[in-house]
Design an enzyme around this catalytic site. Structure first.
Site, short mmCIF file in Angstrom:
data_model
loop_
_atom_site.label_atom_id
_atom_site.label_comp_id
_atom_site.label_asym_id
_atom_site.label_seq_id
_atom_site.Cartn_x
_atom_site.Cartn_y
_atom_site.Cartn_z
N CYS A 8 0.87 -1.18 0.00
CA CYS A 8 0.00 0.00 0.00
C CYS A 8 0.90 1.23 0.00
O CYS A 8 2.13 1.12 0.04
CB CYS A 8 -0.87 0.02 1.24
SG CYS A 8 -1.84 -1.48 1.47
N ARG A 68 1.19 1.70 -6.01
CA ARG A 68 1.46 0.74 -4.92
C ARG A 68 0.19 0.05 -4.45
O ARG A 68 0.23 -0.90 -3.68
CB ARG A 68 2.10 1.45 -3.74
CG ARG A 68 3.46 2.06 -3.99
CD ARG A 68 3.97 2.78 -2.75
NE ARG A 68 4.13 1.86 -1.63
CZ ARG A 68 5.25 1.17 -1.41
NH1 ARG A 68 6.25 1.26 -2.26
NH2 ARG A 68 5.35 0.35 -0.38
N TRP A 93 -3.82 -1.67 -1.18
CA TRP A 93 -3.81 -2.90 -1.99
C TRP A 93 -4.26 -3.98 -1.01
O TRP A 93 -3.49 -4.37 -0.13
CB TRP A 93 -2.42 -3.20 -2.53
CG TRP A 93 -2.36 -4.49 -3.28
CD1 TRP A 93 -2.02 -5.71 -2.79
CD2 TRP A 93 -2.69 -4.70 -4.65
NE1 TRP A 93 -2.11 -6.67 -3.76
CE2 TRP A 93 -2.52 -6.07 -4.93
CE3 TRP A 93 -3.10 -3.86 -5.68
CZ2 TRP A 93 -2.75 -6.62 -6.17
CZ3 TRP A 93 -3.32 -4.42 -6.93
CH2 TRP A 93 -3.16 -5.77 -7.17
N ASN A 146 1.09 0.18 5.93
CA ASN A 146 1.52 -0.61 4.77
C ASN A 146 2.28 -1.81 5.32
O ASN A 146 3.24 -1.66 6.07
CB ASN A 146 2.44 0.20 3.86
CG ASN A 146 3.06 -0.69 2.78
OD1 ASN A 146 2.40 -1.62 2.30
ND2 ASN A 146 4.31 -0.44 2.42
N GLY A 147 1.84 -3.02 4.96
CA GLY A 147 2.52 -4.24 5.43
C GLY A 147 1.49 -5.28 5.84
O GLY A 147 0.31 -5.17 5.51
N GLU A 199 8.44 -21.49 -17.99
CA GLU A 199 8.26 -20.07 -17.63
C GLU A 199 9.43 -19.24 -18.14
O GLU A 199 9.24 -18.13 -18.64
CB GLU A 199 8.11 -19.93 -16.11
CG GLU A 199 8.08 -18.49 -15.59
CD GLU A 199 6.93 -17.64 -16.13
OE1 GLU A 199 6.02 -18.18 -16.78
OE2 GLU A 199 6.97 -16.41 -15.91
N LYS A 212 8.95 -15.95 -20.54
CA LYS A 212 9.53 -14.63 -20.22
C LYS A 212 10.31 -14.09 -21.40
O LYS A 212 10.18 -12.93 -21.77
CB LYS A 212 10.42 -14.75 -18.97
CG LYS A 212 9.63 -14.79 -17.70
CD LYS A 212 9.10 -13.41 -17.38
CE LYS A 212 7.75 -13.30 -16.73
NZ LYS A 212 6.63 -14.00 -17.20
N GLU A 266 7.85 -13.14 -24.18
CA GLU A 266 6.93 -12.05 -23.84
C GLU A 266 7.57 -10.68 -23.97
O GLU A 266 6.97 -9.74 -24.44
CB GLU A 266 6.47 -12.20 -22.37
CG GLU A 266 5.35 -13.12 -22.12
CD GLU A 266 4.96 -13.16 -20.65
OE1 GLU A 266 5.86 -13.23 -19.77
OE2 GLU A 266 3.76 -13.10 -20.37
N HIS A 314 13.56 -36.94 -29.94
CA HIS A 314 12.44 -37.46 -30.74
C HIS A 314 11.95 -36.41 -31.74
O HIS A 314 10.75 -36.18 -31.86
CB HIS A 314 11.31 -37.90 -29.81
CG HIS A 314 11.73 -38.93 -28.82
ND1 HIS A 314 12.19 -40.19 -29.20
CD2 HIS A 314 11.84 -38.90 -27.48
CE1 HIS A 314 12.53 -40.88 -28.14
NE2 HIS A 314 12.31 -40.13 -27.06
N LYS A 371 -2.20 -7.23 -19.06
CA LYS A 371 -1.88 -7.75 -17.72
C LYS A 371 -2.88 -8.83 -17.34
O LYS A 371 -2.54 -9.78 -16.66
CB LYS A 371 -1.93 -6.61 -16.69
CG LYS A 371 -1.46 -7.02 -15.30
CD LYS A 371 -0.04 -7.50 -15.31
CE LYS A 371 0.39 -8.06 -13.97
NZ LYS A 371 1.65 -8.84 -14.06
C1 BG6 Z 1 -1.58 -12.91 -19.29
C2 BG6 Z 1 -0.49 -12.17 -18.56
O1 BG6 Z 1 -2.36 -11.99 -20.00
O2 BG6 Z 1 -2.40 -13.61 -18.38
C3 BG6 Z 1 0.37 -13.18 -17.87
O3 BG6 Z 1 0.29 -11.40 -19.47
C4 BG6 Z 1 -0.48 -14.00 -16.91
O4 BG6 Z 1 1.43 -12.53 -17.16
C5 BG6 Z 1 -1.70 -14.59 -17.61
O5 BG6 Z 1 0.32 -15.05 -16.39
C6 BG6 Z 1 -2.69 -15.11 -16.57
O6 BG6 Z 1 -3.13 -13.98 -15.83
P1 BG6 Z 1 -3.69 -14.18 -14.35
O7 BG6 Z 1 -4.02 -12.80 -13.87
O8 BG6 Z 1 -4.90 -15.08 -14.45
O9 BG6 Z 1 -2.58 -14.83 -13.57
#
Ligand code: BG6
Length: 607
Positions: free
Chosen positions: A2, A27, A75, A101-102, A480, A484, A487, A503, A602
């Site tokens: 927060c 935040r 948050w 915050n915490g 993952e 990364k 992406e 294979h 996001k």
């Molecule tokens: C994608 C994000 O749109 O959705 C990823 O760019 C994320 O980073 C994926 O892992 C799933 O999103 P969430 O919010 O369900 O974890």
């Protein structure tokens, strides 16, 4: 995470508090509030939603007179994002207002004690115990009450406090959450970070853990945890405001990678008590566990890969078959689920359409549903029978980092908690808990052990394709790591089970396809080593991720990334960190828009 602010001086406080909260909105932004003192009267205004709602409610602060105040942008971690749960919180006698915050890890015990003492609670938050403790301990001296209150708290807290008996004064208390004082002329401030201060003053004082400060317009007094007054140096801030929002990092993604030790600690520490994993949220849920015959983990994107990484601990410790399914597939699979199925849904945002649909589909077929979510009060959190929060704090970069590692940390905790409940843990429990409690430090070591990643990025950033290979838990992390890279650098990358290369896909391996080999699982290290030899014999350059003392890999690999040794069952949250940094620096070399990669969102709230 927060944001808190405080002001005292000759000007009207409310507009200054609102301005500071706007700068801290990254935040946390699901609710907000200010408490302003005029004479001995404290007035509190709180809203659900963004700071803009608070500005509207207080007419940009003009309807709230007074030269002293504190503010908060939330948050949510404990308690949904509602006006009641928004800060500031008031003591029953109206004398104290607090912003925090915490996470107060022992808040439930304190809440029960205060309820027994007759204190009335207005919210579901952990924070509210603080303001009632202040009332309990206040005998006319605010500093004494603060000290006694802080001594009862366990966890992390940056506090802002005002007391109606002390007009013109604000108090700031710091323990494991950032808190900075702003030194003005005839006025003084505090804030969670410099973002909220630099437009008023560039002279700041960084409080350290265990310290607290008493601020008036004309003075700042700082005390240590014993109440002894101390002197601290003033620092001149040279950052611009935009940089400050990122804590001095160039991108939110790098900041959030570096936040992972703290985020993983926030996810783990409050849930290990007296040698046990305790999930307050699972109370009514655990008795159904012995009837569970199958666990399905479902999610999208990195959350899905978090499930792939956490499934090993869950399956091996609980002895229950675990399937990991993409939510976009599961929703149309005509899934074979019933009352003996536990569906674990993972989602940072809690709003991903495919994930919500899969959750609804399985719930309608009788599955028990448990959600692992970061955003409190999100759709997935509301739909699931039971929700466990990751407490990662807001994640601004589109490509998740701390969201992913805290999801896995929660899966590790659930695996131990379930296994304990099923009486399957035995003598290993203490060692496992030690491993989990050490993970934040191990993540920091994984960051510190690889200073050469920016140089490695310069070497590899022009490649057009990468292969990430690994076996077992390493393969899950490779998935993952590959995502990364794709992406944020837009370079093609493919994760492959190392044993599967031969294979077919090995036909693609040549000197133009660097191979990033994850070799962090001693159980199958020899096998991965032979895969490295295979790809090297076909011309590939190999960047290996392994332990510093791995004498067999060192002479074979062309380049190396290191992690500290940790039980492979719990090492995914460490292994991924060098790969996050590699992807970050490759993308930076390529001039990509790291925090907002093209075509991505996001959270994809549509199908
Ligand atoms: C994608 C994000 O749109 O959705 C990823 O760019 C994320 O980073 C994926 O892992 C799933 O999103 P969430 O919010 O369900 O974890």
């Amino acid at each position: 995470m927060c944001g808190i602010v405080g002001f005292t001086g000759m000007q009207e406080a409310a507009p200054i508090l609102l301005d500071g909260l706007k700068k801290l909105e990254y935040r946390g932004y699901d609710s907000a509030g200010i408490a302003v003192m005029s004479g001995k009267t404290i007035s509190v205004n709180k809203v659900r939603g963004r700071i803009a709602n608070l500005c509207e409610k207080t007419k940009d602060g003009t309807s709230v007179p007074g030269p002293t105040g504190i503010g908060h942008t939330r948050w949510a971690t404990h308690g949904a994002p509602t006006e009641e749960n928004a800060h500031p919180h008031l003591s029953n006698d109206g004398r104290f207002a607090v912003v925090h915050n915490g996470i107060i890890e022992n808040y439930l015990t304190l809440r029960e004690e205060l309820l027994r003492d007759g204190y009335q609670f207005q919210s579901e938050t952990d924070t509210e115990v603080i303001v009632h403790l202040l009332e309990l301990y206040y005998k006319g001296n605010v500093r004494d009450a603060l000290l006694k209150t802080a001594n009862r708290l366990r966890g992390s807290y940056a506090l802002g406090v005002i007391c109606s008996d002390e007009p013109g004064k604000i108090y700031a208390v710091r323990e494991a959450s950032p808190l900075i004082l702003g030194v003005g002329i005839g006025e003084n401030y505090f804030a969670s970070d410099v973002t909220a201060l630099v437009s008023h003053t560039r002279n700041v004082i960084y409080l350290d853990d265990g310290e607290f400060a008493e601020l008036s317009g004309m003075s700042i007094r700082i005390f240590d945890c014993s109440g002894t007054e101390i002197r601290k140096k003033t620092t001149r801030i040279l950052w611009d405001v935009q940089a400050a929002e990122k804590g001095g990092y160039e991108h939110f993604m790098l900041k959030e990678i570096m936040e992972q030790p703290g985020a993983v600690r926030a996810a783990i520490a409050p849930r290990i008590k007296n040698g046990k994993v305790i999930f307050e949220e699972l109370g009514a849920f655990l008795p159904a566990l012995p009837d569970i015959r199958k666990i399905i983990i479902t999610a999208c994107g990195s959350a899905y890969y978090a499930g792939c990484a956490g499934r090993y601990a869950l399956e091996q410790l609980c002895g229950i078959p675990v399937e990991v399914e993409l939510a976009s597939e599961l929703r149309y699979l005509n899934p074979l689920v019933d009352g003996h199925t536990l569906l674990i849904v993972i989602s940072q945002s809690g709003e991903t359409a495919d994930t919500i649909a899969a959750l609804k589909e399985c719930k309608s077929r009788g599955a028990k549903t448990l959600a692992i979510v970061n955003v409190v009060g999100s759709t997935v959190a509301k739909l699931a029978d039971c929700t466990v929060y990751t407490w990662a704090g807001p994640e601004i970069a589109v490509a998740t980092t701390k969201g992913y590692t805290t999801q896995i940390a929660v899966l590790y905790l659930l695996a131990i908690c379930f296994a304990d409940h099923l009486n399957r843990l035995g003598k290993d429990e203490a060692a496992m808990l030690d491993t989990l409690q050490a993970l934040p430090r191990r993540i920091q070591q994984a960051i510190d052990m690889n200073p050469a990643i920016p140089e490695l990025a310069k070497k590899y950033h022009e490649n057009h394709a990468f292969f990430f290979i690994g076996r077992n838990t390493d393969y899950a992390v490779a998935l993952e790591g590959s995502l990364k890279m794709k992406e944020i650098s837009y370079l093609h990358a493919e994760a492959y089970a190392a044993g599967e290369l031969k294979h077919g896909t090995i036909a693609l391996i040549d000197e133009h396809q660097p191979v990033i080999a994850l070799c962090c699982n001693p159980f199958i290290m020899e096998k991965t080593l032979s895969n490295i030899v295979e790809v090297k014999s076909r011309g590939a350059e190999v960047l290996a991720l392994t332990f510093r003392d791995n004498q067999k890999i060192l002479p074979v690999a062309d380049d190396l990334l290191f992690i500290p040794k940790v039980d492979a069952l719990f090492s995914a949250v460490i292994e991924i960190v060098p790969l996050q940094l590699l992807a970050y620096y490759v993308a930076k070399e390529n001039g990509c828009d790291i925090d907002k990669p093209k075509n991505l969102a996001k959270s994809v709230t549509v199908e």
